[in-house]
Every structure is written in C-alpha cells, then in structure tokens.
Design a protein around this motif. Structure first.
Motif, PDB file in Angstrom:
ATOM      1  N   GLY A  98      14.127 -14.856 -13.191  1.00 13.45           N
ATOM      2  CA  GLY A  98      13.042 -14.329 -14.021  1.00 13.45           C
ATOM      3  C   GLY A  98      13.560 -13.534 -15.198  1.00 13.45           C
ATOM      4  O   GLY A  98      12.955 -13.545 -16.282  1.00 13.45           O
ATOM      5  N   GLY A  99      14.694 -12.822 -15.025  1.00 13.67           N
ATOM      6  CA  GLY A  99      15.289 -12.111 -16.147  1.00 13.67           C
ATOM      7  C   GLY A  99      15.763 -13.054 -17.229  1.00 13.67           C
ATOM      8  O   GLY A  99      15.583 -12.789 -18.426  1.00 13.67           O
ATOM      9  N   ALA A 100      16.370 -14.175 -16.830  1.00 16.37           N
ATOM     10  CA  ALA A 100      16.794 -15.168 -17.819  1.00 16.37           C
ATOM     11  C   ALA A 100      15.597 -15.744 -18.564  1.00 16.37           C
ATOM     12  O   ALA A 100      15.635 -15.940 -19.791  1.00 16.37           O
ATOM     13  CB  ALA A 100      17.584 -16.280 -17.120  1.00 16.37           C
ATOM     14  N   LEU A 101      14.519 -16.001 -17.837  1.00 10.61           N
ATOM     15  CA  LEU A 101      13.302 -16.495 -18.480  1.00 10.61           C
ATOM     16  C   LEU A 101      12.729 -15.456 -19.436  1.00 10.61           C
ATOM     17  O   LEU A 101      12.265 -15.793 -20.534  1.00 10.61           O
ATOM     18  CB  LEU A 101      12.265 -16.856 -17.405  1.00 10.61           C
ATOM     19  N   ALA A 102      12.760 -14.182 -19.037  1.00  8.57           N
ATOM     20  CA  ALA A 102      12.228 -13.116 -19.900  1.00  8.57           C
ATOM     21  C   ALA A 102      13.010 -13.029 -21.204  1.00  8.57           C
ATOM     22  O   ALA A 102      12.423 -12.771 -22.274  1.00  8.57           O
ATOM     23  CB  ALA A 102      12.275 -11.791 -19.153  1.00  8.57           C
ATOM     24  N   VAL A 140       3.477 -14.770 -15.354  1.00 16.17           N
ATOM     25  CA  VAL A 140       4.718 -14.195 -14.824  1.00 16.17           C
ATOM     26  C   VAL A 140       4.427 -12.877 -14.120  1.00 16.17           C
ATOM     27  O   VAL A 140       4.989 -12.583 -13.054  1.00 16.17           O
ATOM     28  CB  VAL A 140       5.741 -14.007 -15.958  1.00 16.17           C
ATOM     29  N   ALA A 141       3.522 -12.071 -14.718  1.00 15.16           N
ATOM     30  CA  ALA A 141       3.160 -10.810 -14.062  1.00 15.16           C
ATOM     31  C   ALA A 141       2.521 -11.068 -12.701  1.00 15.16           C
ATOM     32  O   ALA A 141       2.763 -10.333 -11.739  1.00 15.16           O
ATOM     33  CB  ALA A 141       2.208 -10.018 -14.959  1.00 15.16           C
ATOM     34  N   GLY A 186      11.002  -6.736 -22.589  1.00 15.03           N
ATOM     35  CA  GLY A 186      11.385  -7.933 -21.848  1.00 15.03           C
ATOM     36  C   GLY A 186      12.848  -8.281 -22.011  1.00 15.03           C
ATOM     37  O   GLY A 186      13.527  -8.660 -21.049  1.00 15.03           O
ATOM     38  N   LEU A 187      13.353  -8.122 -23.254  1.00 18.49           N
ATOM     39  CA  LEU A 187      14.767  -8.426 -23.491  1.00 18.49           C
ATOM     40  C   LEU A 187      15.670  -7.434 -22.770  1.00 18.49           C
ATOM     41  O   LEU A 187      16.645  -7.820 -22.109  1.00 18.49           O
ATOM     42  CB  LEU A 187      15.048  -8.403 -24.994  1.00 18.49           C
ATOM     43  N   GLY A 188      15.326  -6.134 -22.865  1.00 15.53           N
ATOM     44  CA  GLY A 188      16.161  -5.127 -22.216  1.00 15.53           C
ATOM     45  C   GLY A 188      16.170  -5.263 -20.706  1.00 15.53           C
ATOM     46  O   GLY A 188      17.243  -5.267 -20.069  1.00 15.53           O
ATOM     47  N   LEU A 189      14.985  -5.393 -20.119  1.00 17.05           N
ATOM     48  CA  LEU A 189      14.914  -5.518 -18.662  1.00 17.05           C
ATOM     49  C   LEU A 189      15.448  -6.865 -18.196  1.00 17.05           C
ATOM     50  O   LEU A 189      16.022  -6.974 -17.100  1.00 17.05           O
ATOM     51  CB  LEU A 189      13.476  -5.330 -18.195  1.00 17.05           C
TER      52      LEU A 189
END
Length: 428
Positions: A16-20, A68-69, A118-121
C-alpha cells in the motif's frame, strides 16, 4: 495476533505504501491540470470543456483514495451532489454544477496535502522494511561483492565475514519494526484523507435529504402499486363473484314459486359462490396483513410460511418479543419475497431463515443451496425487498455467486413494543 496475520498485514501495508507513492504523483499532475482549466476559462473559454473533464479525473482519484481508506478500516462516504438529469457532461451548465459543489473544492484542496502526506508516509511504509531487508541480506551481499568497504546501521565498516554478521540483528529489527509500523502509517494516511474527502455535516444532511426523497418516492410508488393490485384483485375476484351471487339469488327468487327445484339448485350455487368469495377475501386480507402475523408474531408467522413451501426450510430465531407492527410486517414480507425467489428461481433443494435481534436492529438472513446468480437488476422481487426495507431505513445485501449459494442479508432498525405479549421461541 498470530505471526502470520501480523506479517501479512505488514506486507500488505508495504504494498500500500508503494501504491501511495504512485498515486501521490498523480495528485500533482491533477492539481496542475485543474489550475490550468480554471485559468483558461475566462481567457479562452476552454475551461468549460476542460474543467469537467479534469474534475472527472480528480473525482476518480478521490474515489480511489476513499477506496484505499476503506481497505484500512476508515470508511469514507461520497460527498458529491447527484448530477441533475438535464445537465450534460460538458458546457456551461456542467461547469456551473461542478464549481458550485463544495465537494469539488474539498477534493482540490486535498490534492497537494494528500500528495505530501501520502508520499511521506508511503516512503516510510516502504523504506523502513526495505532497509531492514537490506541488513538481513547484507552478509550474503558482501560475500558476493568480495572485499571492500560496506556500512550499515550506525555505519561501521565491514571488512570481514565476522563483522558482516553484525548487520543481521539490526536488519531483522528494522524489518520487524517496518512491518509492524506500516499498517499504522497507512491508517494515518487514510484518516488524513478522510479530513478532506468525507462529506461535511451539511453535505451529509443534504445527501440524507436526497436519499430520503428517493426512498419516499419509491415508497409512494410501491404503495400505489399495492393499492392497484388490491383494487384489481377485488374487481376481478371477490367483487365479480358477489355480483354473480346477487344475480343468482335474484333468479332463485323468481323461480321459487314456479320451479322450486331450479330455485334450490340456484341457491346451492349461490352458497358455493359465497364460500369461494369468502376464501378469496381471506387470501386478499392475508396478502395485506396475515392473521398469523397478528396472532403469533414474526417468529410464528415465518415458521408457518416455511411449512407451506415445497422445499425443506429451517427457521432459526431468537426473537421472543413482539416488535412494532410496521417492522414485523416489513420483515415478514421481505422474508416471504426472498423465499418466493428461492422456490421459483434458485433450483434449490434446501433453504433456511435466520432471525436475530441485537439492541437496536433486526437481522434477517435467507439462504439456499441453489445455482446462484441472483441479480436485483434483473427482476422486481429483490428490488421490492430493497424498497420495502428502505422505507424503514433498512438495508439488504446479496451474495449470489454463480453456482451458489445465495444469501440475502437484511437489516432493519427496530425497537421493542412493550404492550404486546412475549412469544416462545425455538428452532425448526
């Protein structure tokens, strides 16, 4: 939580982080396109065409953010006003409808902050586990690379295999921390998105009013259709028989002096016609509000209904109290309609009904072992159940994959009706 579940959630959060990260980049592009469309509207008028198109893309991106949420247990409702049927997708009227919808500007306001967060997390969700994985594989990597300097963690030089082993505990620790923290980072991202993408209190009220307006229209249409059905049944059934009954009795009155035998035969026909009319009236009344429902409540009425089906049907109920009459009636007829669909369309050999109640809701479930493939859009039965339940703010969900089984789950808000008697319960 089991180790397998913990690792699965962590790996899902890393993905999910890669998708974000990827989605955050689209936010910047959509922000620039939106600003460009606004600038070009008074200059060249191209915004009348460009803004509706860009807004559609922004809303698709926002819907992806809401989806996603939802994956992370943060449901976000759609805040948009429904598009009037007279408004097309392009032109001045579409432009005005878009810019006067507050949800448009909330989506726009979210694009850049959502991209930054989103990019940072996303980087945090992705890089911490990857850094830990690097430490775990550092020793084999160093051996493969041969001699030379390599640093890890607090940055110490690794010049031998024995020193390379020092990366393993740190790498495992970083990997475990990354997998454990990643789901929390994803949920925080979802919470942040909800601040912008969820409907405001006013928007929720407006959407609720719109929903209730649609429900009211459907309820009025359903009631009108039911009244027409009752009128038709009375006209074609009992009323016609009563008219014929009056004519038969009139003929018998004329024949009683001249031909008593014929008069007796006519009176016998009249008696038979009156019995038939009475049966039809009872069936009609039963369709409006079954007497067994008034006498025995929902539990007893559903059990009586199940006994008359042509396939074996079990009933499991823990509802021992009498409910408000409208709720009982809506639940009964919803179950009856669902069972009718089972017997007519499913090809099932067995069906079941479950009736449960919690503090504030009545939970109904009707299932079968049929061939599945039920679709509310292909018939009026399931749509009728939805309309009936919607009038009470109830819901219906359907699970009917090809090959079965079919499960109809219904939920109705309800409250106890204290003046009424308590019923016995059991399981068929």
């Amino acid at each position: 939580m089991e180790t397998r579940d913990w690792m699965r959630d962590g790996l899902r959060a890393v993905a999910g982080g890669a998708l974000a990260i990827a989605l955050s980049l689209t936010n910047v592009v959509l922000f620039l396109l939106f600003v460009l469309a606004l600038i070009m509207t008074p200059v060249l008028g191209l915004g009348l065409v460009l803004l509706p198109l860009v807004t559609s893309l922004v809303r698709l991106r926002a819907e992806a953010g809401r989806g996603v949420a939802g994956w992370w247990g943060v449901p976000v409702a759609r805040p948009y006003r429904p598009r009037p049927p007279t408004i097309g997708f392009l032109g001045w009227r579409a432009y005005r409808w878009i810019i006067t919808d507050p949800a448009t500007w909330r989506d726009f306001a979210w694009l850049i902050p959502g991209a930054i967060v989103g990019l940072g997390l996303g980087l945090g969700s992705l890089l911490i586990p990857l850094y830990g994985l690097q430490g775990v594989v550092l020793l084999p990597l160093w051996i493969w690379l041969g001699t030379g300097w390599y640093g890890y963690g607090v940055i110490w030089p690794i010049e031998s295999v024995s020193e390379g082993f020092l990366s393993l505990p740190q790498g495992a620790l970083f990997l475990a921390i990354g997998l454990a923290v990643a789901p929390y980072l994803r949920r925080f991202d979802a919470q942040f998105a909800r601040l912008f993408l969820a409907p405001t209190r006013n928007a929720e009220l407006r959407l609720r009013v719109t929903e209730l307006t649609v429900i009211r229209a459907d309820t009025v249409d359903a009631q009108a259709a039911e009244l027409r059905r009752i009128e038709r049944d009375l006209h074609d059934g009992a009323q016609a028989r009563l008219v014929a009954l009056g004519m038969t009795i009139g003929l018998a009155e004329e024949m009683v002096e001249r031909d008593p035998a014929t008069a007796r035969r006519l009176l016998a026909e009249a008696r038979e016609a009156s019995s038939t009319a009475l049966v039809e009236l009872r069936h009609l009344v039963r369709g409006i509000h079954p007497p067994v429902l008034a006498e025995r409540g929902l539990d007893g009425a559903v059990r009586a209904l199940a006994l008359h089906l042509r396939i074996p049907t079990s009933v499991d109920s823990d509802v021992t109290e009498r409910l408000d009459t409208p709720v009982e009636s809506a639940a009964y007829f919803a179950i009856a309609e669902a069972l009718a669909n089972v017997t007519v369309h499913s090809g099932a050999t067995f069906a079941y009904v479950s009736i449960k109640r919690d503090d504030s809701h009545l939970l109904l479930e009707v299932g079968d072992d049929g061939h599945g493939g039920a679709d509310p859009s292909r018939g009026t039965g399931l749509r009728g159940i939805q309309r009936r339940l919607a009038a009470f703010d109830g819901t219906m969900t359907l699970s009917s994959p090809p090959g079965g089984p079919t499960i109809v789950t219904m939920e109705l808000p309800c409250a106890l009706s204290s003046p009424r008697t308590t019923l016995s319960s059991g399981t068929d």
